[in-house]
Design a protein around this motif. Sequence first.
Motif, PDB file in Angstrom:
ATOM      1  N   ASP A   6       0.878  -1.166   0.000  1.00 36.99           N
ATOM      2  CA  ASP A   6       0.000   0.000   0.000  1.00 36.99           C
ATOM      3  C   ASP A   6       0.918   1.219   0.000  1.00 36.99           C
ATOM      4  O   ASP A   6       1.973   1.180   0.639  1.00 36.99           O
ATOM      5  CB  ASP A   6      -0.824  -0.067   1.307  1.00 36.99           C
ATOM      6  N   ILE A  84      -2.177 -18.618  -3.336  1.00 40.07           N
ATOM      7  CA  ILE A  84      -1.211 -17.520  -3.438  1.00 40.07           C
ATOM      8  C   ILE A  84      -0.078 -17.731  -2.440  1.00 40.07           C
ATOM      9  O   ILE A  84       1.092 -17.494  -2.731  1.00 40.07           O
ATOM     10  CB  ILE A  84      -1.894 -16.171  -3.116  1.00 40.07           C
ATOM     11  N   HIS A 102      -2.752  -9.196  -9.360  1.00 44.57           N
ATOM     12  CA  HIS A 102      -3.774 -10.226  -9.187  1.00 44.57           C
ATOM     13  C   HIS A 102      -5.146  -9.558  -9.221  1.00 44.57           C
ATOM     14  O   HIS A 102      -5.301  -8.450  -8.712  1.00 44.57           O
ATOM     15  CB  HIS A 102      -3.550 -10.921  -7.830  1.00 44.57           C
ATOM     16  N   LYS A 104      -7.730 -10.323  -7.520  1.00 47.84           N
ATOM     17  CA  LYS A 104      -8.378 -10.296  -6.207  1.00 47.84           C
ATOM     18  C   LYS A 104      -7.693  -9.300  -5.276  1.00 47.84           C
ATOM     19  O   LYS A 104      -6.456  -9.279  -5.173  1.00 47.84           O
ATOM     20  CB  LYS A 104      -8.327 -11.688  -5.564  1.00 47.84           C
ATOM     21  N   GLU A 105      -8.502  -8.512  -4.587  1.00 48.26           N
ATOM     22  CA  GLU A 105      -7.963  -7.498  -3.680  1.00 48.26           C
ATOM     23  C   GLU A 105      -7.302  -8.173  -2.481  1.00 48.26           C
ATOM     24  O   GLU A 105      -7.894  -9.051  -1.871  1.00 48.26           O
ATOM     25  CB  GLU A 105      -9.091  -6.565  -3.234  1.00 48.26           C
ATOM     26  N   GLY A 106      -6.089  -7.757  -2.190  1.00 51.67           N
ATOM     27  CA  GLY A 106      -5.384  -8.307  -1.035  1.00 51.67           C
ATOM     28  C   GLY A 106      -4.456  -9.468  -1.353  1.00 51.67           C
ATOM     29  O   GLY A 106      -3.706  -9.912  -0.481  1.00 51.67           O
ATOM     30  N   ALA A 107      -4.491  -9.968  -2.608  1.00 50.72           N
ATOM     31  CA  ALA A 107      -3.624 -11.103  -2.955  1.00 50.72           C
ATOM     32  C   ALA A 107      -2.137 -10.782  -2.714  1.00 50.72           C
ATOM     33  O   ALA A 107      -1.403 -11.617  -2.177  1.00 50.72           O
ATOM     34  CB  ALA A 107      -3.865 -11.548  -4.390  1.00 50.72           C
ATOM     35  N   LEU A 109      -0.852  -8.887  -0.476  1.00 53.94           N
ATOM     36  CA  LEU A 109      -0.582  -8.914   0.968  1.00 53.94           C
ATOM     37  C   LEU A 109      -0.430 -10.363   1.434  1.00 53.94           C
ATOM     38  O   LEU A 109       0.466 -10.674   2.229  1.00 53.94           O
ATOM     39  CB  LEU A 109      -1.708  -8.215   1.740  1.00 53.94           C
ATOM     40  N   VAL A 110      -1.289 -11.237   0.922  1.00 55.88           N
ATOM     41  CA  VAL A 110      -1.168 -12.663   1.274  1.00 55.88           C
ATOM     42  C   VAL A 110       0.196 -13.185   0.821  1.00 55.88           C
ATOM     43  O   VAL A 110       0.866 -13.911   1.559  1.00 55.88           O
ATOM     44  CB  VAL A 110      -2.315 -13.482   0.630  1.00 55.88           C
ATOM     45  N   MET A 113       2.831 -11.983   3.202  1.00 55.66           N
ATOM     46  CA  MET A 113       2.766 -12.635   4.514  1.00 55.66           C
ATOM     47  C   MET A 113       3.432 -14.022   4.469  1.00 55.66           C
ATOM     48  O   MET A 113       3.738 -14.599   5.504  1.00 55.66           O
ATOM     49  CB  MET A 113       1.300 -12.773   4.967  1.00 55.66           C
ATOM     50  N   HIS A 127      -8.201  -2.195  -6.089  1.00 53.27           N
ATOM     51  CA  HIS A 127      -7.820  -1.794  -4.738  1.00 53.27           C
ATOM     52  C   HIS A 127      -6.603  -0.874  -4.729  1.00 53.27           C
ATOM     53  O   HIS A 127      -6.758   0.338  -4.725  1.00 53.27           O
ATOM     54  CB  HIS A 127      -7.599  -3.077  -3.918  1.00 53.27           C
ATOM     55  N   ASN A 128      -5.398  -1.442  -4.759  1.00 50.57           N
ATOM     56  CA  ASN A 128      -4.177  -0.630  -4.658  1.00 50.57           C
ATOM     57  C   ASN A 128      -3.266  -0.816  -5.859  1.00 50.57           C
ATOM     58  O   ASN A 128      -3.241  -1.881  -6.472  1.00 50.57           O
ATOM     59  CB  ASN A 128      -3.378  -1.040  -3.414  1.00 50.57           C
ATOM     60  N   HIS A 192     -16.431   6.388   1.573  1.00 47.38           N
ATOM     61  CA  HIS A 192     -15.394   6.054   2.564  1.00 47.38           C
ATOM     62  C   HIS A 192     -14.073   6.740   2.237  1.00 47.38           C
ATOM     63  O   HIS A 192     -13.299   7.065   3.137  1.00 47.38           O
ATOM     64  CB  HIS A 192     -15.227   4.539   2.708  1.00 47.38           C
ATOM     65  N   ASP A 196     -12.553   8.971   5.039  1.00 49.73           N
ATOM     66  CA  ASP A 196     -11.291   8.477   5.609  1.00 49.73           C
ATOM     67  C   ASP A 196     -10.090   9.321   5.185  1.00 49.73           C
ATOM     68  O   ASP A 196      -9.145   9.470   5.950  1.00 49.73           O
ATOM     69  CB  ASP A 196     -11.026   7.027   5.185  1.00 49.73           C
TER      70      ASP A 196
END
Lengths: 304, 143
Positions: A6, A84, A102, A104-107, A109-110, A113, A127-128, A192, A196
Amino acid sequence: MRSLIDILDLSTEEIDQLMDCAEDIIANPELYEDKCRGKKLATLFYEPSTRTRLSFEAAMLELGGKVLGFSDGQSSSAAKGESIADTARVVSAFADIMAIRHPKEGAPLVAAMNATIPVINAGDGGHNHPTQTLTDLLTIRREKGRTDSLTIGLCGDLKFGRTVHSLLQAMSRYDGIRFILISPEELQVPEHVKTDILETGNLSYMETDSLMQVIPDLDVLYMTRVQRERFISEADYVRLKDTYILTPDKLKIARRDLSILHPLPRVNEIPSLIDSDPRACYFKQVLYGKYIRMALILKLLEVD
Amino acid sequence: MRIDTIVEGVVIDHIPAGGGMELYRYLGLDKLRCQVALIKNASSTKMKRKDIIKISGNIDINLDILGYIDPGITINIIKDSKIILKHHPPLPERIIDVVRCRNPRCITASEQDISHIFKLTDAKKGIYRCVYCDTRAERDRTR
């Protein structure tokens, strides 16, 4: 070990340092041509991309490194159902750093991790897309000489445009930024994002549906494509896709030092006859994207 | 109605009326082997009606989630039939595998082994967002 998932993973000081490094690469490319010799970048692209993937690959090649990877999820183990997390662990054994795109949002980050090497988010759905934001920031700094005290117009699809949200986030950390959000009601910045980012940060912004009305005030005009793949209804896409087209008429009343940015690809929101206007920066922006990715790879690999 | 006094355990008080069963499920109290009492619609001077959960025994459950459910809840830790600690639960920084992300475009929707993690992004308003896709947490009342 750091990853970039991000844009807010980086402080403004770090972003400024990255831009300093990119500017040094532009000025002295020969000093960097061997910096990543012996290092490998893996590009894991689960959905189509031309600019971003080639930009990453060109960046690594210009640093003297090598690249490997895939450019279609169907030709990877994902087609066999590999997670992933597992792919990230496997790729960690083959490369020194990876860039992942990817749907899918957040892939990413997975992946971060689970990987044992730095991971760069090269875009996760709507997403980002932090390296696009770094590209946009470097373009603004190169063209305007600063990243503060600017009136920035964002035009087009502000609802689904991930580059818009990330740019709002990143620019909102600089002083004296005024945003003008130009879009039809259906494609306005989501609530949002307003609460935010814009309202929490007490930022100056206004919304309008008229590009013509506000274009004389702008230092930077960030145009976006109305993306077909983000719409559920084809009819909505067809109705809105031509809403905001930058015509020579509109540019006549714009400032002479306006900078026109676009994350590309464009459809028809910027006709090709605008390309020769000295205010058009979007092809230079592509080039800056390569340099900022070079700077980012150096930083994440901790190469001096 | 008579519910025995607890000698050792936890009393979760000031649960908004009707919320006790939801909290019972969130905490996984159905899996405990000790005595658990769920009192619904108890009289309350402050709330008029409230729910109370009494858990008897030296139990090891994570009560962090209570702050997410309702920061107005009171937790009483009981030992030797006396309240030794009384506090309102703070908002946890993260909640893991308690609520599910509802965004169909989130990676958690397609990969089942990934934990559903939400982080506190606005402590004043108690807003949690998915760490993967930033979607706001919504309570799952079907649990």
